[in-house]
Design a protein around this motif. Sequence first.
Motif, mmCIF file in Angstrom:
data_model
loop_
_atom_site.group_PDB
_atom_site.id
_atom_site.type_symbol
_atom_site.label_atom_id
_atom_site.label_comp_id
_atom_site.label_asym_id
_atom_site.label_seq_id
_atom_site.Cartn_x
_atom_site.Cartn_y
_atom_site.Cartn_z
ATOM 1 N N GLN A 182 0.827 -1.204 0.000
ATOM 2 C CA GLN A 182 0.000 0.000 0.000
ATOM 3 C C GLN A 182 0.863 1.256 0.000
ATOM 4 O O GLN A 182 0.636 2.196 -0.766
ATOM 5 C CB GLN A 182 -0.913 -0.003 1.229
ATOM 6 C CG GLN A 182 -1.757 1.270 1.381
ATOM 7 C CD GLN A 182 -2.508 1.307 2.708
ATOM 8 O OE1 GLN A 182 -2.531 0.315 3.443
ATOM 9 N NE2 GLN A 182 -3.100 2.434 3.024
ATOM 10 N N ASN A 183 1.896 1.265 0.856
ATOM 11 C CA ASN A 183 2.769 2.435 0.951
ATOM 12 C C ASN A 183 3.643 2.590 -0.300
ATOM 13 O O ASN A 183 3.841 3.707 -0.796
ATOM 14 C CB ASN A 183 3.659 2.309 2.193
ATOM 15 C CG ASN A 183 2.860 2.398 3.479
ATOM 16 O OD1 ASN A 183 1.800 3.024 3.520
ATOM 17 N ND2 ASN A 183 3.349 1.760 4.534
ATOM 18 N N GLN A 184 4.140 1.474 -0.818
ATOM 19 C CA GLN A 184 5.004 1.538 -1.998
ATOM 20 C C GLN A 184 4.248 2.039 -3.230
ATOM 21 O O GLN A 184 4.791 2.812 -4.027
ATOM 22 C CB GLN A 184 5.588 0.150 -2.283
ATOM 23 C CG GLN A 184 6.599 -0.336 -1.257
ATOM 24 C CD GLN A 184 7.024 -1.768 -1.516
ATOM 25 O OE1 GLN A 184 6.701 -2.364 -2.546
ATOM 26 N NE2 GLN A 184 7.759 -2.355 -0.571
ATOM 27 N N GLU A 185 3.002 1.609 -3.366
ATOM 28 C CA GLU A 185 2.220 1.956 -4.550
ATOM 29 C C GLU A 185 1.349 3.191 -4.355
ATOM 30 O O GLU A 185 0.675 3.621 -5.295
ATOM 31 C CB GLU A 185 1.333 0.769 -4.945
ATOM 32 C CG GLU A 185 2.098 -0.519 -5.237
ATOM 33 C CD GLU A 185 2.978 -0.392 -6.468
ATOM 34 O OE1 GLU A 185 2.634 0.404 -7.372
ATOM 35 O OE2 GLU A 185 4.011 -1.102 -6.539
ATOM 36 N N GLY A 186 1.326 3.738 -3.151
ATOM 37 C CA GLY A 186 0.501 4.912 -2.888
ATOM 38 C C GLY A 186 -0.991 4.615 -2.947
ATOM 39 O O GLY A 186 -1.770 5.461 -3.388
ATOM 40 N N LEU A 195 -6.019 -6.423 -3.969
ATOM 41 C CA LEU A 195 -6.522 -6.510 -5.345
ATOM 42 C C LEU A 195 -5.385 -6.411 -6.357
ATOM 43 O O LEU A 195 -5.391 -7.110 -7.382
ATOM 44 C CB LEU A 195 -7.550 -5.402 -5.596
ATOM 45 C CG LEU A 195 -8.897 -5.555 -4.890
ATOM 46 C CD1 LEU A 195 -9.757 -4.316 -5.094
ATOM 47 C CD2 LEU A 195 -9.630 -6.790 -5.404
ATOM 48 N N LYS A 196 -4.390 -5.574 -6.067
ATOM 49 C CA LYS A 196 -3.269 -5.423 -6.979
ATOM 50 C C LYS A 196 -2.491 -6.729 -7.096
ATOM 51 O O LYS A 196 -2.144 -7.174 -8.201
ATOM 52 C CB LYS A 196 -2.341 -4.303 -6.492
ATOM 53 C CG LYS A 196 -1.120 -4.088 -7.396
ATOM 54 C CD LYS A 196 -0.292 -2.914 -6.917
ATOM 55 C CE LYS A 196 0.947 -2.773 -7.771
ATOM 56 N NZ LYS A 196 0.642 -2.562 -9.222
ATOM 57 N N ILE A 197 -2.230 -7.366 -5.940
ATOM 58 C CA ILE A 197 -1.520 -8.651 -5.968
ATOM 59 C C ILE A 197 -2.328 -9.691 -6.717
ATOM 60 O O ILE A 197 -1.803 -10.452 -7.546
ATOM 61 C CB ILE A 197 -1.256 -9.139 -4.524
ATOM 62 C CG1 ILE A 197 -0.343 -8.182 -3.789
ATOM 63 C CG2 ILE A 197 -0.652 -10.551 -4.533
ATOM 64 C CD1 ILE A 197 -0.171 -8.521 -2.307
ATOM 65 N N THR A 198 -3.619 -9.721 -6.461
ATOM 66 C CA THR A 198 -4.482 -10.720 -7.104
ATOM 67 C C THR A 198 -4.493 -10.549 -8.617
ATOM 68 O O THR A 198 -4.387 -11.535 -9.371
ATOM 69 C CB THR A 198 -5.924 -10.606 -6.557
ATOM 70 O OG1 THR A 198 -5.889 -10.745 -5.132
ATOM 71 C CG2 THR A 198 -6.817 -11.689 -7.141
ATOM 72 N N LYS A 199 -4.618 -9.323 -9.057
ATOM 73 C CA LYS A 199 -4.678 -9.061 -10.511
ATOM 74 C C LYS A 199 -3.359 -9.436 -11.192
ATOM 75 O O LYS A 199 -3.344 -9.826 -12.354
ATOM 76 C CB LYS A 199 -5.006 -7.600 -10.776
ATOM 77 C CG LYS A 199 -6.443 -7.222 -10.406
ATOM 78 C CD LYS A 199 -6.703 -5.747 -10.569
ATOM 79 C CE LYS A 199 -8.138 -5.389 -10.196
ATOM 80 N NZ LYS A 199 -8.402 -3.930 -10.298
#
Length: 202
Positions: A182-186, A195-199
Amino acid sequence: MEIKQVPITDVKPYTANPRIISESAVASVASSISSFGWQQPIVVDGNNIIIAGHTRFLAAKRLSLDTVPIKISANLTEDQIKAFRILDNKLNELTTWDDGLLEAEMASIDSGELEAFRHLWASIDTDLQNSDIEFLNDMISEKESNVQDSDVVGSVGDYVTMSFVMSPIDRDMVLSALRSIQNQEGLENTTQALLKITKELV
Protein backbone atom coordinates in the motif's frame (compact mmCIF):
# COMPACT_ATOMS: atom_id res chain seq x y z
CA MET A 1 -34.68 -12.28 42.05
CA GLU A 2 -37.41 -9.65 42.10
CA ILE A 3 -36.44 -6.32 40.61
CA LYS A 4 -38.73 -3.32 40.80
CA GLN A 5 -38.64 0.32 39.78
CA VAL A 6 -38.87 2.87 42.58
CA PRO A 7 -38.54 6.65 42.76
CA ILE A 8 -34.89 7.55 43.12
CA THR A 9 -35.82 9.64 46.17
CA ASP A 10 -36.82 6.42 47.96
CA VAL A 11 -33.28 5.01 47.72
CA LYS A 12 -30.88 5.97 50.51
CA PRO A 13 -27.07 5.87 50.25
CA TYR A 14 -25.19 4.17 53.08
CA THR A 15 -23.56 7.10 54.87
CA ALA A 16 -20.62 5.01 56.15
CA ASN A 17 -19.78 3.49 52.75
CA PRO A 18 -15.97 3.02 52.88
CA ARG A 19 -15.55 3.13 49.09
CA ILE A 20 -14.37 6.45 47.65
CA ILE A 21 -16.24 7.08 44.41
CA SER A 22 -14.55 9.42 41.95
CA GLU A 23 -16.35 11.75 39.58
CA SER A 24 -14.82 9.87 36.67
CA ALA A 25 -16.36 6.63 37.94
CA VAL A 26 -19.79 8.23 38.14
CA ALA A 27 -19.42 9.71 34.64
CA SER A 28 -18.34 6.35 33.23
CA VAL A 29 -21.27 4.47 34.75
CA ALA A 30 -23.66 7.20 33.61
CA SER A 31 -22.29 6.80 30.08
CA SER A 32 -22.78 3.03 30.32
CA ILE A 33 -26.38 3.39 31.50
CA SER A 34 -27.07 5.84 28.66
CA SER A 35 -25.57 3.45 26.10
CA PHE A 36 -26.82 0.09 27.36
CA GLY A 37 -29.58 0.81 29.87
CA TRP A 38 -29.81 -0.76 33.33
CA GLN A 39 -28.18 -4.19 33.24
CA GLN A 40 -27.64 -4.42 36.99
CA PRO A 41 -30.02 -3.13 39.68
CA ILE A 42 -29.10 -1.31 42.87
CA VAL A 43 -29.12 -3.75 45.79
CA VAL A 44 -30.77 -2.38 48.94
CA ASP A 45 -31.80 -3.66 52.37
CA GLY A 46 -35.31 -3.73 53.76
CA ASN A 47 -35.09 0.01 54.48
CA ASN A 48 -33.99 0.86 50.93
CA ILE A 49 -30.47 1.66 52.12
CA ILE A 50 -27.91 0.80 49.43
CA ILE A 51 -25.91 -2.38 49.93
CA ALA A 52 -24.30 -2.43 46.48
CA GLY A 53 -24.64 0.13 43.72
CA HIS A 54 -23.64 3.50 45.12
CA THR A 55 -21.92 4.44 41.86
CA ARG A 56 -24.98 3.42 39.85
CA PHE A 57 -27.13 5.50 42.20
CA LEU A 58 -24.93 8.59 41.71
CA ALA A 59 -24.88 7.99 37.96
CA ALA A 60 -28.68 7.89 37.93
CA LYS A 61 -28.77 11.22 39.78
CA ARG A 62 -26.31 12.67 37.27
CA LEU A 63 -28.66 11.55 34.48
CA SER A 64 -31.62 13.13 36.34
CA LEU A 65 -33.51 9.84 36.33
CA ASP A 66 -36.80 9.78 38.24
CA THR A 67 -36.77 6.04 38.97
CA VAL A 68 -34.14 3.33 39.39
CA PRO A 69 -34.30 -0.50 39.47
CA ILE A 70 -33.67 -2.05 42.88
CA LYS A 71 -33.31 -5.55 44.26
CA ILE A 72 -34.24 -5.85 47.95
CA SER A 73 -32.07 -8.22 50.00
CA ALA A 74 -34.11 -8.32 53.18
CA ASN A 75 -32.77 -11.72 54.24
CA LEU A 76 -29.27 -10.53 55.17
CA THR A 77 -28.24 -9.69 58.72
CA GLU A 78 -26.58 -6.37 59.49
CA ASP A 79 -23.16 -8.04 59.75
CA GLN A 80 -23.72 -9.87 56.45
CA ILE A 81 -24.64 -6.58 54.78
CA LYS A 82 -21.47 -4.90 56.04
CA ALA A 83 -19.35 -7.83 54.87
CA PHE A 84 -21.08 -7.87 51.48
CA ARG A 85 -20.45 -4.14 50.96
CA ILE A 86 -16.72 -4.65 51.49
CA LEU A 87 -16.53 -7.79 49.36
CA ASP A 88 -18.53 -6.20 46.54
CA ASN A 89 -16.03 -3.36 46.40
CA LYS A 90 -12.95 -5.60 46.59
CA LEU A 91 -13.77 -8.67 44.48
CA ASN A 92 -13.24 -6.94 41.12
CA GLU A 93 -9.69 -6.16 42.18
CA LEU A 94 -8.99 -9.91 42.49
CA THR A 95 -9.90 -10.76 38.91
CA THR A 96 -7.88 -10.62 35.71
CA TRP A 97 -8.39 -11.14 31.96
CA ASP A 98 -8.34 -14.30 29.86
CA ASP A 99 -6.48 -12.69 26.94
CA GLY A 100 -7.62 -15.22 24.36
CA LEU A 101 -11.30 -14.99 25.26
CA LEU A 102 -11.12 -11.19 25.47
CA GLU A 103 -9.53 -10.98 22.02
CA ALA A 104 -12.25 -13.22 20.59
CA GLU A 105 -14.95 -11.15 22.28
CA MET A 106 -13.49 -7.90 20.92
CA ALA A 107 -13.25 -9.42 17.44
CA SER A 108 -16.94 -10.35 17.59
CA ILE A 109 -18.09 -6.77 18.18
CA ASP A 110 -19.80 -5.49 15.05
CA SER A 111 -17.86 -2.65 13.43
CA GLY A 112 -21.00 -0.51 13.58
CA GLU A 113 -20.92 -0.71 17.39
CA LEU A 114 -17.19 -0.12 17.66
CA GLU A 115 -17.40 3.68 17.67
CA ALA A 116 -19.89 3.68 20.54
CA PHE A 117 -17.68 1.22 22.44
CA ARG A 118 -14.60 3.37 21.84
CA HIS A 119 -16.31 6.54 23.07
CA LEU A 120 -17.63 4.74 26.14
CA TRP A 121 -14.19 3.35 26.97
CA ALA A 122 -12.57 6.73 26.35
CA SER A 123 -14.84 8.21 29.02
CA ILE A 124 -13.36 5.88 31.65
CA ASP A 125 -10.53 7.56 33.51
CA THR A 126 -7.17 5.85 33.88
CA ASP A 127 -7.37 5.81 37.66
CA LEU A 128 -10.15 3.24 37.42
CA GLN A 129 -8.33 0.84 35.15
CA ASN A 130 -4.66 0.90 36.19
CA SER A 131 -2.82 -1.58 33.95
CA ASP A 132 -6.01 -2.78 32.24
CA ILE A 133 -6.61 0.45 30.34
CA GLU A 134 -3.45 0.13 28.23
CA PHE A 135 -4.29 -3.47 27.39
CA LEU A 136 -7.89 -2.74 26.37
CA ASN A 137 -6.90 0.39 24.46
CA ASP A 138 -4.53 -1.77 22.44
CA MET A 139 -7.38 -4.20 21.75
CA ILE A 140 -9.67 -1.38 20.61
CA SER A 141 -6.95 0.13 18.41
CA GLU A 142 -6.29 -3.25 16.79
CA LYS A 143 -10.00 -3.74 16.18
CA GLU A 144 -10.26 -0.26 14.63
CA SER A 145 -7.19 -0.97 12.49
CA ASN A 146 -8.73 -4.20 11.23
CA VAL A 147 -11.97 -2.40 10.38
CA GLN A 148 -10.06 0.33 8.56
CA ASP A 149 -7.97 -2.22 6.70
CA SER A 150 -11.10 -3.94 5.45
CA ASP A 151 -12.71 -0.73 4.18
CA VAL A 152 -13.26 -0.43 0.46
CA VAL A 153 -13.58 2.87 -1.35
CA GLY A 154 -16.97 3.19 -3.00
CA SER A 155 -20.60 2.39 -2.37
CA VAL A 156 -21.19 -0.33 0.20
CA GLY A 157 -23.84 -1.83 -2.03
CA ASP A 158 -21.22 -2.57 -4.69
CA TYR A 159 -19.03 -4.70 -2.46
CA VAL A 160 -19.06 -7.79 -0.27
CA THR A 161 -17.19 -8.58 2.95
CA MET A 162 -14.60 -11.36 3.04
CA SER A 163 -13.29 -13.00 6.20
CA PHE A 164 -10.13 -15.09 6.64
CA VAL A 165 -9.31 -17.43 9.52
CA MET A 166 -5.61 -17.58 10.39
CA SER A 167 -3.25 -17.47 13.32
CA PRO A 168 -2.29 -14.09 14.84
CA ILE A 169 1.26 -14.53 13.50
CA ASP A 170 0.03 -15.16 9.95
CA ARG A 171 -2.42 -12.27 10.22
CA ASP A 172 0.34 -9.87 11.25
CA MET A 173 2.55 -11.11 8.42
CA VAL A 174 -0.22 -10.66 5.80
CA LEU A 175 -1.18 -7.20 7.06
CA SER A 176 2.46 -6.14 7.15
CA ALA A 177 2.94 -7.25 3.54
CA LEU A 178 -0.27 -5.53 2.39
CA ARG A 179 0.61 -2.30 4.16
CA SER A 180 4.06 -2.38 2.62
CA ILE A 181 2.55 -2.69 -0.87
CA GLN A 182 0.00 0.00 0.00
CA ASN A 183 2.77 2.44 0.95
CA GLN A 184 5.00 1.54 -2.00
CA GLU A 185 2.22 1.96 -4.55
CA GLY A 186 0.50 4.91 -2.89
CA LEU A 187 -2.78 3.02 -2.54
CA GLU A 188 -5.63 4.17 -0.32
CA ASN A 189 -6.03 0.99 1.74
CA THR A 190 -4.89 -2.61 2.13
CA THR A 191 -7.87 -3.88 0.15
CA GLN A 192 -6.50 -2.16 -2.93
CA ALA A 193 -3.11 -3.71 -2.18
CA LEU A 194 -4.73 -7.17 -2.06
CA LEU A 195 -6.52 -6.51 -5.35
CA LYS A 196 -3.27 -5.42 -6.98
CA ILE A 197 -1.52 -8.65 -5.97
CA THR A 198 -4.48 -10.72 -7.10
CA LYS A 199 -4.68 -9.06 -10.51
CA GLU A 200 -0.95 -9.66 -11.06
CA LEU A 201 -1.37 -13.36 -10.32
CA VAL A 202 -4.39 -14.10 -12.48
